[in-house]
Design a protein around this motif. Structure first.
Motif, mmCIF file in Angstrom:
data_model
loop_
_atom_site.group_PDB
_atom_site.id
_atom_site.type_symbol
_atom_site.label_atom_id
_atom_site.label_comp_id
_atom_site.label_asym_id
_atom_site.label_seq_id
_atom_site.Cartn_x
_atom_site.Cartn_y
_atom_site.Cartn_z
ATOM 1 N N GLY A 189 1.185 -1.126 -0.018
ATOM 2 C CA GLY A 189 -0.164 -0.085 0.387
ATOM 3 C C GLY A 189 1.055 1.233 0.057
ATOM 4 O O GLY A 189 2.145 0.875 -0.062
ATOM 5 N N ASP A 190 0.282 2.561 0.105
ATOM 6 C CA ASP A 190 0.974 3.789 -0.048
ATOM 7 C C ASP A 190 1.671 3.609 1.411
ATOM 8 O O ASP A 190 1.555 3.420 2.555
ATOM 9 C CB ASP A 190 0.496 4.252 0.197
ATOM 10 N N SER A 191 1.719 5.714 1.906
ATOM 11 C CA SER A 191 2.614 5.525 3.762
ATOM 12 C C SER A 191 0.903 5.327 4.699
ATOM 13 O O SER A 191 1.823 4.861 5.844
ATOM 14 C CB SER A 191 1.302 7.016 3.253
ATOM 15 N N ASN A 235 6.047 -5.960 4.806
ATOM 16 C CA ASN A 235 5.488 -4.967 5.114
ATOM 17 C C ASN A 235 6.105 -4.152 3.568
ATOM 18 O O ASN A 235 7.501 -3.835 3.767
ATOM 19 C CB ASN A 235 5.670 -3.838 5.959
ATOM 20 N N LEU A 236 5.914 -4.724 2.118
ATOM 21 C CA LEU A 236 6.139 -3.643 0.894
ATOM 22 C C LEU A 236 5.465 -2.244 0.692
ATOM 23 O O LEU A 236 6.469 -1.936 -0.351
ATOM 24 C CB LEU A 236 5.449 -4.824 0.166
ATOM 25 N N ALA A 237 4.570 -1.813 1.491
ATOM 26 C CA ALA A 237 4.765 -0.570 1.876
ATOM 27 C C ALA A 237 5.378 0.873 1.662
ATOM 28 O O ALA A 237 6.452 0.114 2.563
ATOM 29 C CB ALA A 237 3.394 -0.190 1.838
ATOM 30 N N VAL A 238 5.572 1.677 0.891
ATOM 31 C CA VAL A 238 5.987 3.189 0.896
ATOM 32 C C VAL A 238 5.453 4.341 0.653
ATOM 33 O O VAL A 238 4.640 4.001 -0.689
ATOM 34 C CB VAL A 238 7.217 2.628 0.060
ATOM 35 N N SER A 239 5.646 4.750 1.747
ATOM 36 C CA SER A 239 5.045 6.405 0.709
ATOM 37 C C SER A 239 4.781 6.936 -0.785
ATOM 38 O O SER A 239 5.182 6.409 -1.491
ATOM 39 C CB SER A 239 5.452 7.088 1.593
ATOM 40 N N SER A 240 3.483 7.133 -0.555
ATOM 41 C CA SER A 240 3.261 7.555 -2.190
ATOM 42 C C SER A 240 3.072 6.580 -3.128
ATOM 43 O O SER A 240 3.431 6.635 -4.229
ATOM 44 C CB SER A 240 4.314 9.304 -2.692
ATOM 45 N N ILE A 259 -1.859 -8.862 -0.077
ATOM 46 C CA ILE A 259 -2.972 -8.116 0.765
ATOM 47 C C ILE A 259 -2.483 -6.709 -0.135
ATOM 48 O O ILE A 259 -1.158 -5.943 0.958
ATOM 49 C CB ILE A 259 -3.658 -8.306 1.928
ATOM 50 N N VAL A 260 -3.147 -5.906 -0.626
ATOM 51 C CA VAL A 260 -3.470 -5.210 -1.091
ATOM 52 C C VAL A 260 -4.239 -3.993 -0.665
ATOM 53 O O VAL A 260 -5.119 -4.164 -0.513
ATOM 54 C CB VAL A 260 -3.500 -4.895 -2.880
ATOM 55 N N PHE A 261 -3.920 -2.798 0.130
ATOM 56 C CA PHE A 261 -4.583 -1.301 0.350
ATOM 57 C C PHE A 261 -4.290 -0.510 -0.353
ATOM 58 O O PHE A 261 -3.277 -0.082 -0.264
ATOM 59 C CB PHE A 261 -4.036 -1.649 2.041
ATOM 60 N N VAL A 262 -5.888 -0.261 -0.975
ATOM 61 C CA VAL A 262 -5.761 0.724 -1.696
ATOM 62 C C VAL A 262 -6.765 1.711 -1.149
ATOM 63 O O VAL A 262 -7.508 2.123 -0.226
ATOM 64 C CB VAL A 262 -6.604 0.555 -3.175
#
Length: 196
Positions: free
Chosen positions: A97-99, A127-132, A156-159
């Motif tokens: 996901g993003d931030s 946790n593959l997420a990074v801001s933006s 799991i994709v958090f849109v």
């Protein structure tokens, strides 16, 4: 009365002059420096998915006026700072996901990914997420990781509501790589500006 007014004026003028100069000095010397990040550059550009965390980072990071400890592993994924770094390319669950999914401004344990990982201690969580990040970045990052022998039983994709804006204004996919759109320069930390 005039003498009193004269002394009052001199007193007030001296007070404001000292307050302005001494106050500015004290603010710069003791207060403002405390609000600076120790290292504000915790990201670097990526050829495929625009930007990522620095590998094996363990230091303070900043978000607005908030300071928090950020730790990453060899994979450049956000991890708890107490975790030993290992070369793991196989995970039960990956979150992207993003931030909000990254948990910007929070230590790993306080993020929702960290809390899920804490309740699923028998699972390997990434946790593959990074801001933006946005859906086009989710696609290119996951594809690139899979192409480089990473394994995930689940992703799991958090849109997020900002994803549509980021994809419309900032990113496009060309040949399975993220390209920054040239017509909009106000995207977050324009890492790849030099490539366009």
């Amino acid at each position: 009365m005039r003498k009193l007014s004269k002394y009052l004026f001199i007193y007030l003028f001296t007070f404001f002059l000292l307050d302005a100069s001494l106050g500015k000095y004290l603010y710069k010397k003791f207060i403002k420096i405390q609000a600076k990040d120790i290292n504000t550059n915790v990201w670097e550009s990526d050829e495929f998915y625009d930007h990522k965390f620095i590998k094996n980072y363990n230091d303070l990071a900043g978000w607005g006026s908030t300071r928090f400890r950020l730790c990453t592993d060899n994979n450049r994924f956000k991890i708890p700072c107490s975790k030993k770094i290992k070369n793991n390319k196989s995970f039960d669950i990956g979150f992207i996901g993003d931030s909000f999914t990254e948990g910007v401004g929070l230590i790993y344990e306080k993020t929702y990914v960290g809390q899920i990982a804490d309740s699923l201690k028998d699972k390997s969580i990434a946790n593959l997420a990074v801001s933006s990040y946005s859906p086009s970045v989710y696609y290119t990052k996951i594809k690139n990781l899979l192409d480089n022998d990473y394994k995930f039983k689940e992703i799991i994709v958090f849109v997020d509501i900002s994803d549509l804006i980021d994809d419309t204004l900032c990113y496009k996919v060309e040949n399975d790589k993220i390209i920054r759109r040239k017509n909009f320069k106000s995207c977050w930390n324009n890492f790849n500006e030099q490539k366009n």
